[in-house]
Write a protein that holds these residues in place. Structure first.
Motif, PDB file in Angstrom:
ATOM      1  N   PRO B  31      13.058  34.867  23.212  1.00  0.00           N
ATOM      2  CA  PRO B  31      13.616  34.064  22.083  1.00  0.00           C
ATOM      3  C   PRO B  31      12.791  33.089  21.375  1.00  0.00           C
ATOM      4  CG  PRO B  31      14.319  33.102  24.208  1.00  0.00           C
ATOM      5  CD  PRO B  31      13.398  34.400  24.521  1.00  0.00           C
ATOM      6  N   ARG B  32      13.292  32.747  20.248  1.00  0.00           N
ATOM      7  CA  ARG B  32      12.240  31.697  19.631  1.00  0.00           C
ATOM      8  C   ARG B  32      10.822  31.965  19.184  1.00  0.00           C
ATOM      9  NH1 ARG B  32      12.639  26.711  23.482  1.00  0.00           N
ATOM     10  NH2 ARG B  32      13.563  28.207  24.824  1.00  0.00           N
ATOM     11  N   THR B  75      13.769  34.686  16.646  1.00  0.00           N
ATOM     12  CA  THR B  75      14.325  35.705  17.630  1.00  0.00           C
ATOM     13  C   THR B  75      15.238  35.141  18.250  1.00  0.00           C
ATOM     14  OG1 THR B  75      12.555  35.599  19.092  1.00  0.00           O
ATOM     15  CG2 THR B  75      12.503  37.266  17.555  1.00  0.00           C
ATOM     16  N   LEU B  76      16.349  35.683  18.699  1.00  0.00           N
ATOM     17  CA  LEU B  76      17.597  35.127  19.603  1.00  0.00           C
ATOM     18  C   LEU B  76      17.548  35.395  21.106  1.00  0.00           C
ATOM     19  CD1 LEU B  76      20.541  35.898  16.965  1.00  0.00           C
ATOM     20  CD2 LEU B  76      19.925  33.574  17.846  1.00  0.00           C
ATOM     21  N   GLY B  77      16.606  36.385  21.241  1.00  0.00           N
ATOM     22  CA  GLY B  77      16.760  36.836  22.870  1.00  0.00           C
ATOM     23  C   GLY B  77      17.398  38.072  23.003  1.00  0.00           C
TER      24      GLY B  77
END
Lengths: 366, 366, 366, 366
Positions: B31-32, B75-77
């Motif tokens: 994520p991130r 990105t959210l994971g």
């Protein structure tokens, strides 16, 4: 998670070169395969150290036991556990290795990754780990033989620069086993053996190429796009110790041809089957077996352990030198042959089970 | 189950060359990660058809969309889905192929395995499937760059018998992209381009070799014994269309050396790190990266589709001939470069996440 | 790696409640299954929001597209990608949720795990994600029906404390679909609907129990010891949003009996088959289907989203209150029925393919 | 493929109740965990037969050996193989079972699936298989304890209709182990023991419920959407012999509440952490741990093996009766407690490693 291989015919190996023992759990073996321990031992004997004057003198009978999954001579469909206890361990031979990294061995990288390693022998990176693979491969071979009369034959085609031209269509296991280097070309084999002995006497080592042919492989094995048959075969053999290269069919040499020279034109044979006039594809097209001979080659580097003195470093970061004292093979090729066969058998058997299912592979009516 | 690759950084691709579209789901992306669609498009542009006079004239802009997993540029994971719609399809070009098997293509084996195939173009076996891989590879590259400044550079070192000596330590992406054949040796590149054009004009095709170097790969990647780094790399690139061989480090040539010539001796560098004087291991020892350059080579056969007439058979089992009419590449090598890079990136990123964990790879404090 | 389910019949879903869309890749579907998009749409319509006065008023037609894997009305054996674009998104309804965590939702845990979340609706934790599952389940159901006439029927047996006694041996899909709460007991169904409307009008929500029966399941499905059929079924339904409990056969109530009361005694039926006189096992013994009805139950908690004001906290760590404004279901049970059926179908189809193999399931002669 | 559980912390078990032995390979254990065999033996002793007057009198010391993966008291990061040899086997006790299927056992289904079974005892379906799980669970527990002081405590809350109210927040291992039925309510425990003895004397058996609490579980464990923590926990415990139901948090009882009663409202605790006022979620929201107590319950049916005569059939299809003679537990609950704990530990450890990576879990600086 890196110690499991295969999906439907799935093996998990365990063991270091020194310690309690080494072995394998085979999960997914079809039930009701008649299985005798001698069938497994026979393959292990082809792999074991001390089998000839050109292999390591380490004395291990590598006698295997089956601890589960077989009942009254038949497989149960449950996990089959096969193990070999370690015996002739001489950890004192390895004292120096507790401190020094052997060049081109896995000592330094295991330490880098895990922060610890079993320095008695090769630990987990020892070729001894392949015992589990060869045992499992013996069962895979038997299934393939029984279902479709599949034959898997490996052999040495090159030792250093000594090359032998072998016809994969006709080579036999007997020819391969007729000499200790496992090259089915008798004259070349004698030269290879001599070369290995000379190199060993110099305290050095050499490598070479194993070729493997699969005959009667059923059409339709392989699962595009990632689990293409050649991709799984490549992974299988490149996971063997000391392997540095893989080819299927025409391989690197095929890149020297034009498409019109390289393509395998089709024809219809007497039985009405679709066949190819040539076999540069090596039995696989688009990741799926096409019924022709599957032919692959694996490059094995010269054994990393040598008696010659080499520069190295200690765990503590000091430069030093090392001349190996432990027992080792001057050339891994003769013992690599059954390992390559085993890995090829494991891949084919896994894809066969994907195609047929675990329970129906041997007993289609179930 | 053959359409998924990787464990922690895991991709699943879909799509045939003709039909709705092609794409990929990436599961496990940390994520991130800031992510802009242009970063993916840029890699796809290196892969797309019609990019130069020596690639297939099929016109596809291959414009990608991100449908999930990214929110406000990060990105959210969660799974990232990226797809490209198929556009310039001319199924009429392939009418003949509904009936005839193209030599050295996957037409016959898909029919043998599945009893059906999408005969419009290559269907699932088309190189068009690699769009999803290249899109996912762009993200993997970015993660690797961000975590450890890893650089992955592929380039053509041989077209048929035209070979170029390239220094993997210093080659740059700019050099690779400075010409349409992606060989960073300007003079040789021009000869290669000329050769490809000549061959294409003859209605024929050629192959060659792509080399790929990884710089700054962290030490410790790879999961013995089956998921050795070289084994996973071999599977990754051998799952690409048209690949026939794989080498790491010294490869097949290394088998001509003795152990004392081949071994990589250790030393301690200025920073106190364990390094090797040579790099015949190709950056991997015992299946684990050792911090040196990872160097591998892939052999690609000559494109199977050629305009020259060849013998073949029909689905109904009759012998006939075929001269291809569809658009195709006379040589896959220039477009194979980003594919090889993508597969290498996917393998490294997967092992990086095994080492660090999904959530901690980019955000170690989590 | 958590977004893939199944081994041989394997699905990977993607998508958030708001964003480009949601969907699924199905890998391993047997080739040559005739498949029409209407068969999938029909199941999606049973799942979609806005289908009745007791479901969320969110307007989504949930119209699906097939982008790969199907050619001329038949499956190819390659990945089938099915997606639904998101349409009636009102992110402004969720502004407050960007800052506040909804009690008993996944907002806080996603933030804790990933450090980021798509706060427009439920993001990845939305029940909207189940679209992919239901689409894939429709195909799994069709395969099961075709191979062995398997029927999978889910239905509501309890809403809060309103319970209905249903005979799993005879219940029909028509009975289930005859009312909007999907309880095949007409009188009880009306009471349930009334209760749901009352609770909704109070700004509150309720839960209940879905039971699912499988008829004609082949004997022999399930892979001990970890992939026991009941274990895989439990995982399958416990991965659905809002599920809190799972039972097979006698379930928790069975623990009140003695062994002599609980055991299913065997007999031989007219056809010579081994059958059981009772079915407290719920169709599974030792992890393997025994040919009796497979019966399972799933507890679904009351919907977490309610209009009543509740205590909560902000992302920044301040205490506050929240009264939900977004559209939501007062009771998930009616829409959970096709989700449960889909998950059960996916598990059974996966085990069927393990037993038969991908290519031989529909075409045993291949 | 059904004999492997977990992804990064992955176990594969082998063995039948009668035969060479039973055991497990643990793949993915972080390196440099100090490990003494007594830590594993201690857990096995809680599971072993013959431990008290209310368990089966089968005499097995269940003494375990570690054959690989541990060196000088520390884990190597390589596969750990642990096995127990079978000793007190009395196959003659089972002669009758070679022919007759025991009601509610796996005899008939194993025969249906595999066409063969080891009829000496339960074969692979015997609870003896759980030795490998408990051994692996001991290591998982230790890792969890070391990384985050995680405590996993299981206990019996119900035997038939004898229920005990236990506070999961405060219950201790000492309380659980203070009596042979493992119910930490001393008075109720005595009644339970008496009830088990009475039932055993009647030749019958009983079941009950095990509850398990996890304290100090890190926030963020669980991988939506399919590998939600509760889904993996459900699969884990539903793969244990004799389990028939699973609940997390409020479970089935939670379906009787309204949303406003059921939701766990948030608050900020003294340390600034996000906490919930109630815990009907059972420590998991949206498939991810939220830092509260993880609480789950498992229903175990009455032992299938009873001395009372029951109707059954023979392998050959004839109706007959059977009264069991082999040794067996009148109630599996006391021995099920360590099994449930082990499975819970395995799931948590696997998700911990997904989050942290294999090598960084114990050694974050690596």
């Amino acid at each position: 998670m890196g110690n499991t291989f295969g999906h439907l015919f799935r093996i998990t190996t365990f063991g270091e070169s020194h310690g309690g023992g080494v072995g394998v759990i085979i999960d997914g073996c079809p039930p009701r395969l008649s299985l005798d321990i001698s069938e497994i031992q026979q393959e292990l004997d082809r792999r074991r150290p001390g089998q000839s004057k050109i292999t390591t003198p380490r004395k291990e009978s590598d006698t295997c036991e089956i601890l589960s999954g077989v009942f009254e001579g038949q497989t149960l469909g449950t996990p089959i556990m096969i193990m070999v206890k370690n015996k002739d361990t001489r950890p004192q031979d390895y004292d120096e290795m507790a401190k020094k990294y052997r060049p081109s061995h896995a000592d330094a990288t295991y330490d880098a990754k895990y922060g610890i390693r079993n320095w008695q022998g090769g630990g987990r990176s020892s070729a001894r780990e392949t015992i589990g693979r060869v045992a499992a491969g013996a069962i895979a071979k038997k299934i393939l033989k029984q279902v479709a009369n599949v034959e898997i034959i490996g052999y040495v085609t090159r030792i250093k620069d000594l090359e032998a031209a072998i016809d994969p269509a006709t080579v036999t296991l007997e020819q391969v086993e007729s000499n200790i280097v496992r090259c089915p070309h008798p004259d070349r084999a004698q030269q290879m053996i001599q070369l290995i002995e000379d190199i060993r006497d110099q305290g050095d080592s050499i490598g070479g190429v194993v070729e493997c042919v699969v005959r009667n492989a059923p059409t339709g094995l392989g699962s595009p796009v990632f689990d293409k048959l050649e991709a799984d075969l490549a992974k299988a053999v490149m996971s063997l110790p000391a392997s540095k290269g893989f080819e299927i069919g025409s391989g690197f040499a095929g890149t020297l041809l034009t498409g019109s020279q390289h393509n395998d034109e089709f024809y219809i044979d007497d039985t009405g089957a679709v066949r190819t006039l040539s076999n540069r594809s090596g039995g696989v097209q688009g990741g799926i077996s096409n019924g022709e001979l599957i032919i692959l080659r694996v490059a094995f580097k010269p054994t990393a352990t040598i008696r010659k003195e080499q520069k190295t470093v200690t765990r503590e970061g000091e430069e030093t030198t090392l001349a190996a004292k432990g027992r080792h093979d001057p050339c891994v090729l003769p013992r690599a042959v059954p390992m390559v066969e085993a890995m090829v058998a494991l891949v084919l058997c896994d894809h066969l089970l994907r195609h047929h299912g675990q329970c129906r592979t041997l007993n289609p009516e179930d």
